[in-house]
Design a protein around this motif. Structure first.
Motif, PDB file in Angstrom:
ATOM      1  N   GLN A  96      23.609  -9.432   7.086  1.00 15.73           N
ATOM      2  CA  GLN A  96      24.595  -9.122   6.052  1.00 15.73           C
ATOM      3  C   GLN A  96      25.773  -8.347   6.628  1.00 15.73           C
ATOM      4  OE1 GLN A  96      22.852  -7.295   2.589  1.00 15.73           O
ATOM      5  NE2 GLN A  96      21.234  -8.821   2.429  1.00 15.73           N
ATOM      6  N   TRP A  97      25.492  -7.422   7.530  1.00 22.33           N
ATOM      7  CA  TRP A  97      26.556  -6.601   8.106  1.00 22.33           C
ATOM      8  C   TRP A  97      27.456  -7.431   9.023  1.00 22.33           C
ATOM      9  CZ3 TRP A  97      26.869  -4.738  13.390  1.00 22.33           C
ATOM     10  CH2 TRP A  97      27.926  -3.856  13.598  1.00 22.33           C
ATOM     11  N   ALA A  98      26.855  -8.313   9.810  1.00 21.21           N
ATOM     12  CA  ALA A  98      27.624  -9.084  10.790  1.00 21.21           C
ATOM     13  C   ALA A  98      28.453 -10.175  10.145  1.00 21.21           C
ATOM     14  CB  ALA A  98      26.684  -9.700  11.835  1.00 21.21           C
ATOM     15  N   ASN A  99      27.968 -10.730   9.040  1.00 27.51           N
ATOM     16  CA  ASN A  99      28.620 -11.900   8.466  1.00 27.51           C
ATOM     17  C   ASN A  99      29.319 -11.630   7.137  1.00 27.51           C
ATOM     18  OD1 ASN A  99      27.664 -13.685  10.559  1.00 27.51           O
ATOM     19  ND2 ASN A  99      25.651 -13.441   9.672  1.00 27.51           N
ATOM     20  N   GLY A 100      29.312 -10.380   6.718  1.00 30.74           N
ATOM     21  CA  GLY A 100      30.039 -10.034   5.510  1.00 30.74           C
ATOM     22  C   GLY A 100      29.342 -10.516   4.253  1.00 30.74           C
TER      23      GLY A 100
END
Length: 481
Positions: A236-240
């Motif tokens: 979730q953090w890496a891909n928004g």
């Protein structure tokens, strides 16, 4: 470790007490890390070594389904004809069509039967002849993959991957400290003694660990994206959160709420990506039949896809998707044609959604569209799978897998040869307990980065206190080598 492994001069020149205590503390936690990791390390290495050669193995095991004899001048049949053949042999609803990966390869049609079971039906693309079928994801390599990821045993077992990976990193770091020469010449890059002696196995373990340790850390880190807790959060953090699509990709189209991963395997970066909808921005198509003819105003009808699988495949071919791509067929009146392919070459990764009424792309994503973190992690995953650099990639990781098994075997033999009678053989506690507390504080940093590993660290601390309380370390008070 036994004094017998030391040269005579070293037996009389003891290391300072503080250094010996630190060595004991590191040795103790290296033992604990190995105790937890090594059983998983052997399993992951054996299944991983097999999965590195999945294409080669399946080409032999499932040759009757996946390979076809090339007939010169054969005209080939349309995708719709292949789907019709598959449904005639295995009645149900076609949900996916996978194009042949190359000359001599079969096409694959995924059929959902009336009872909900999914079947993979293999068809000769030259004449439409059905070659046979398997349960969806029923190949031998899918079984190996499920065992390797522990998904075969359910979501809880998958959490063990994160724990094992964290402890594997700890195992390598503590192992490097124990290997450090400290004035020694033997057992650093050479193996002393014979297989009958413990020093032989100690040196073999140390030298093998030195060679394979870096790759083991790489595999542990690149295996983390599949973990239950850490992997999901980092995804979730890496891909928004913009519908799960990478930054910069156009997402101003209506979304269905259905995730791309629900329809089959996708890349790690697109695990949260939603599938867009067809027809919503082309209202005029809602009043046309399957061939585009006008419908009477008195008989409004839901939009009916008229592009068809043949035109959709032709469109994907024109867009340049890599051979062997899969096409998810529209599900319902607002469904889309989704073409996706994840070949060995990262640059050729592609996912394209086509509007089922116009055949125009709604979203077109490739590896270049991923964010920096997504690209880095996808590269690591591709190397982890032995794909990115061809045969060299496979052979290097195969050597690492075999080295991991050797590390586990040599560790077990070392422990067997040094274990005290009627005791577990845990390395002795440092004389100054403050040294152990300092080491555990450093380990806690890793526990904050990898939460499940941190929880297991607390459990291991409780076990360590119990072992120390009940004398589980045994009478072995010899100085470490």
């Amino acid at each position: 470790m036994s004094d017998l492994t030391l040269p005579p001069a070293a037996r009389t020149a003891r290391p300072p007490a503080a250094a010996a205590d630190l060595y004991r503390a590191v040795w103790r936690w290296h033992f604990y890390a190995g105790l937890f990791v090594l059983p998983f390390l052997v399993t992951l290495s054996l299944t991983g070594a097999l999965y590195l050669f999945r294409d080669e193995i399946e080409a032999v095991v499932h040759a009757d389904l996946k390979r076809v004899a090339i007939t010169e001048g054969a005209p080939g049949v349309a995708p719709s004809a292949m789907i019709a053949s598959a449904l005639a042999a295995r009645p149900g609803t076609a949900v996916k069509f996978t194009t042949p990966a190359g000359p001599g390869a079969s096409a694959e049609i995924t059929v959902k039967a009336a009872d909900g079971e999914r079947l993979a039906v293999y068809v000769d693309p030259q004449d439409g002849r059905v070659l046979g079928s398997l349960p969806d994801r029923g190949t031998v390599m899918w079984l190996v993959r499920s065992l390797h990821s522990l998904s075969f045993f359910g979501p809880v077992a998958r959490g063990v991957i994160e724990i094992a990976a964290g402890w594997a990193i700890l195992l390598v770091l503590t192992g490097i400290y124990l290997w450090w020469p400290r004035g020694r010449t033997g057992g650093v890059v050479t193996v002393r003694g014979t297989a009958r002696t413990r020093v032989f196995w100690r040196d073999l373990h140390a030298v093998t660990g030195l060679g394979a340790g870096g790759i083991l850390v790489f595999l542990a880190i690149t295996g983390m994206p599949w973990s239950q807790v850490w992997g999901g959060q980092v995804n979730q953090w890496a891909n928004g959160s913009n519908f799960g699509y990478p930054a910069g990709v156009r997402v101003d189209v209506p979304m269905s709420g259905r995730k791309l991963a629900e329809d089959g395997s996708t890349s790690w970066s697109l695990a949260q990506a939603q599938v867009p909808t067809s027809g919503t921005s082309h209202g005029s198509h809602g009043a046309h039949g399957s061939h585009g003819e006008a419908m009477p105003d008195s008989a409004p009808a839901a939009p009916t896809p008229f592009v068809g699988i043949d035109r959709a495949v032709a469109r994907f071919d024109a867009l340049g998707l890599h051979g062997g791509y899969a096409v998810n067929l529209p599900a319902g009146p607002t469904g889309v044609y989704t073409g996706s392919v994840y070949p060995d070459d990262l640059a050729a990764q592609r996912v394209v959604h086509l509007d089922a009424y116009t055949g125009e792309p709604l979203l077109d994503m490739s590896y270049a569209d991923y964010g920096p973190m997504g690209r880095a992690l996808e590269w690591g995953i591709n190397v982890h799978l032995g794909q990115q650099y061809g045969l060299a990639n496979q052979l290097v990781l195969l050597a690492a897998c075999l080295a991991n098994v050797l590390l586990a075997v040599s560790a077990a033999i070392m422990w067997w040869k040094r274990r005290p009678a009627r005791a577990m053989g845990v390395p002795p506690m440092p004389r100054d307990p403050r040294v152990l507390r300092g080491l555990v504080a450093l380990l806690a940093v890793g526990g904050l980065i990898f939460p499940l590993m941190g929880a297991s660290l607390l459990a291991m601390l409780a076990i360590d206190r119990a072992v120390a309380h009940f004398g589980g370390a045994g009478p072995d008070r010899r100085e470490p080598a």
